[in-house]
Design a protein around this motif. Structure first.
Motif, PDB file in Angstrom:
ATOM      1  N   SER A  86       4.984 -11.546  27.738  1.00 38.14           N
ATOM      2  CA  SER A  86       4.975 -10.105  27.976  1.00 38.14           C
ATOM      3  C   SER A  86       5.600  -9.781  29.322  1.00 38.14           C
ATOM      4  O   SER A  86       5.120 -10.210  30.365  1.00 38.14           O
TER       5      SER A  86
ATOM      6  N   THR B 142       2.141  -9.998  37.462  1.00 41.09           N
ATOM      7  CA  THR B 142       1.787 -11.258  38.109  1.00 41.09           C
ATOM      8  C   THR B 142       2.701 -11.532  39.281  1.00 41.09           C
ATOM      9  O   THR B 142       2.262 -11.969  40.354  1.00 41.09           O
TER      10      THR B 142
ATOM     11  N   GLU C 229       5.704  -7.071  30.988  1.00 42.00           N
ATOM     12  CA  GLU C 229       4.862  -6.265  31.882  1.00 42.00           C
ATOM     13  C   GLU C 229       3.902  -7.174  32.636  1.00 42.00           C
ATOM     14  O   GLU C 229       3.709  -7.055  33.846  1.00 42.00           O
ATOM     15  N   LEU C 230       3.328  -8.104  31.900  1.00 41.76           N
ATOM     16  CA  LEU C 230       2.394  -9.046  32.513  1.00 41.76           C
ATOM     17  C   LEU C 230       3.113  -9.887  33.566  1.00 41.76           C
ATOM     18  O   LEU C 230       2.599 -10.142  34.656  1.00 41.76           O
TER      19      LEU C 230
END
Lengths: 295, 331
Positions: free
Chosen positions: B82, B89, B84-85
């Motif tokens: 993902s 992060t 976005e993840l």
């Protein structure tokens, strides 16, 4: 055990000699012109490449191999001629500017010189061939010290004494120290400041190029060597104290020997160890171990 | 708001033009634009640092590399796709590193600051280069194609992916980052930063931690770029994070854009004076009322006149509360 210690000390002293030359070039320029000259690393790289070219050329013209030190030194001196051009052409416009711009400009010079090196000598790493082995090696308690390394250490010590003499006992040195202290006053006393800056910068360049030329037989000339040297030279001057020649000497010894120590014990920590020392010095003695007393 | 209308209109217009460009340009140039978005985001961060806080960071590439390697690790080691993840992060990682390195760097000024940031980036570079088994050294790491907004686009051809969905995704991130930065430089925080730049002595007392936070913000941006610079080549050859390349490219990128990229025009209306914002800040941060100022100020009363000015942001107040000594510069 003894052999390992001698090994570490001799390798450390060799890299310390080179580092001292480059860092003292940085110190001279910083002391007098108050410019932190990042391009000192590029001069080092230029010196290395010039050294390779001159050794090859002189060998072709029939210079016997054992005398290759002459060609290296000649290379270093000749290529130092870029110094005045850079000073007059670029640096003189930024003496009054903020330090951030001085750093930007000198770093721009670093990048430009790196590309010029690629343009002239190409991307391939260059070596001086087998001349490094010309002086044989010295065996001491089971440790082997290459003769060339010893020679470079001797030459560097000679240059260190030369700088000391220049700074303390010649008129040029007195003017330099005076200008480092108070440039306005020395200008008022009739010192030709722009001309002095040109000479000082050329001296700084010369020290850098000589360092590079002397280093190259032991390793090889690669395009990135300049940038890496800047970071090491910075470590040296921070540890020793910005603007101080003795500081450069002490810093170079500390960095050189800890580098050798790390390489022989745990190579991955080579750079890390140096920066651990830098951080320690910055936290404990922010002005360095031997800060400049005057400038 | 009237005074900024033209600038805002031009910005919006530029974004619209950028959104339409893929219709006109060929694939090669569209791909180049993705790189441009990357630099744009990173330079927003650099600009905040240099133009607003007067800090010259030579080690900005560190945060780019952090973002890029975060992306590489998450896709190829942990199989998290993902985007976005990944970006979040990356922001977290870079913020953490920036807090650690920044805590040291901001104690020093000018040459020392620049060179220390440079040194940290060289340190990280060496670490990347030498841990061959983890990062692949100078071979780089492959970055697998991430999912955008939860959509699995593995079936789309490589160039179609880059010039289609990925282009707009990157543009979106750039717009978002620009907007955030726009708000940021107009906040009390941005005002504090400029007061630090213009009068460091006055602002030094509480200025220092502000700069630190601002360093964090900068890397947010820096690594957002890093985070998506890498997946721009999903094919193995150009998708590798090349340590050297990142450093190089970055250093070159700095010069052109440095000062004016997102230089704020004057804040709308009356420019709030330092004291004005100070009073507001002092009211807004109850922590201050608890006597934090005395607690953290080593100079006694003499600073109380102007601490208000820079303490305006809650960031600073929090800091003053929890890490009072580290705020004051020791050098």
């Amino acid at each position: 055990m003894l052999a390992t210690i001698i090994d570490i000390l001799s390798t450390g002293a060799f890299s310390a000699s080179i580092l001292f030359l480059v860092a003292s070039g940085l110190q001279v320029v910083f002391g007098v012109q108050k410019i932190f000259n990042l391009a000192c690393g590029s001069f080092y790289a230029l010196g290395a490449y010039a050294g390779v070219s001159f050794v090859a050329a002189f060998a072709r013209w029939g210079l016997p191999d054992p005398l290759f030190l002459i060609s290296l030194l000649t290379g270093g001196v000749v290529i130092a001629a870029v110094g005045p051009f850079i000073e007059r052409g670029l640096l003189r416009f930024i003496y009054g500017r903020e330090e951030a711009f001085q750093l930007l400009l000198t770093f721009a010079i670093v990048l430009m010189i790196e590309d010029v090196i690629k343009l002239i000598w190409g991307r391939q790493p260059l070596t001086t061939g087998a001349v490094y082995l010309e002086f044989g090696s010295l065996s001491l308690f089971g440790a082997t010290i290459p003769g060339y390394n010893l020679l470079v250490i001797v030459v560097a010590i000679g240059i260190a004494f030369g700088i000391e003499f220049l700074l303390l006992h010649t008129n040029f040195g007195r003017i330099m120290r005076g200008t480092a202290n108070d440039s306005l006053m020395s200008q008022a006393l009739g010192v030709d400041i722009p001309f002095l800056y040109v000479r000082v910068f050329t001296l700084g360049t010369l020290l850098g190029t000589l360092g590079g030329a002397l280093q190259v037989p032991a390793t090889q000339a690669i395009t990135e060597m300049g940038v890496e040297q800047i970071v090491l030279a910075f470590a040296v001057v921070v540890i020793g104290g910005l603007g101080s020649m003795r500081g450069a000497l002490v810093g170079a010894l500390i960095v050189g020997i800890s580098q050798a120590l790390a390489i022989s014990i745990y190579p991955e920590a080579e750079v890390f160890l140096i920066y651990a020392i830098v951080v320690l010095v910055l936290v404990v003695r922010p002005r360095g171990l031997l800060p400049a007393t005057t400038a | 708001m009237r005074r900024t209308t033209l600038q805002q209109a031009l910005t919006v217009l530029a974004f619209v033009v950028l959104a339409l460009l893929p219709l006109v340009l060929d694939i090669y140039r569209t791909r180049l634009l993705i790189t441009f978005f990357g630099f744009g985001i990173a330079l927003l961060g650099f600009n905040l640092l240099f133009a607003h806080a007067g800090l010259m960071s030579f080690g900005h590439a560190l945060y780019l590399a952090l973002g890029a390697y975060t992306a590489a690790f998450m896709t190829s080691r942990f199989e998290i796709y993902s985007m976005e993840l990944i970006v979040l992060t990356a922001i977290g990682v870079a913020a953490l590193v920036a807090m650690l390195t920044g805590a040291l760097c901001v104690r020093y000024v000018e040459v020392y600051f620049a060179m220390l940031t440079f040194a940290f980036s060289m340190l990280f570079y060496t670490a990347l280069l030498k841990t061959y088994h983890l990062t692949g050294g100078d071979e780089g790491m492959p970055v697998d194609r991430p999912h955008l907004l939860g959509l699995d686009l593995t079936d789309v051809a490589y160039l179609d992916f880059l010039t289609g969905p990925y282009y707009y995704y990157a543009l979106g991130v750039l717009i978002l980052a620009t907007f955030i930065m726009w708000r940021l430089v107009r906040s009390h925080f941005g005002l504090s930063l400029r007061s630090i730049r213009d009068n460091p002595q006055k602002a030094e007392f509480l200025g220092i931690p502000v700069q630190r936070y601002q360093l964090v913000c900068l890397c947010h941006c820096g690594d957002v770029r890093g985070g998506w610079r890498s997946p721009d080549g999903t094919s193995r050859w150009s998708g590798r994070c090349r340590t050297r390349l990142l450093d190089r490219v970055w250093h070159r990128g700095i010069y052109g854009a440095a000062r004016r990229l997102c230089q704020p025009s004057r804040p709308p209306g009356r420019r709030p004076g330092v004291h004005q914002s100070a009073r507001r800040g002092a009211v807004a941060d109850p922590v201050l009322a608890l006597g934090v100022r005395c607690h953290s100020c080593r100079y006694g009363d003499c600073c109380s006149n102007w601490t208000d000015g820079t303490i305006g942001s809650p960031w600073t107040a929090t800091h003053a509360r929890f890490a009072p000594t580290s705020i004051v510069s020791r050098s």
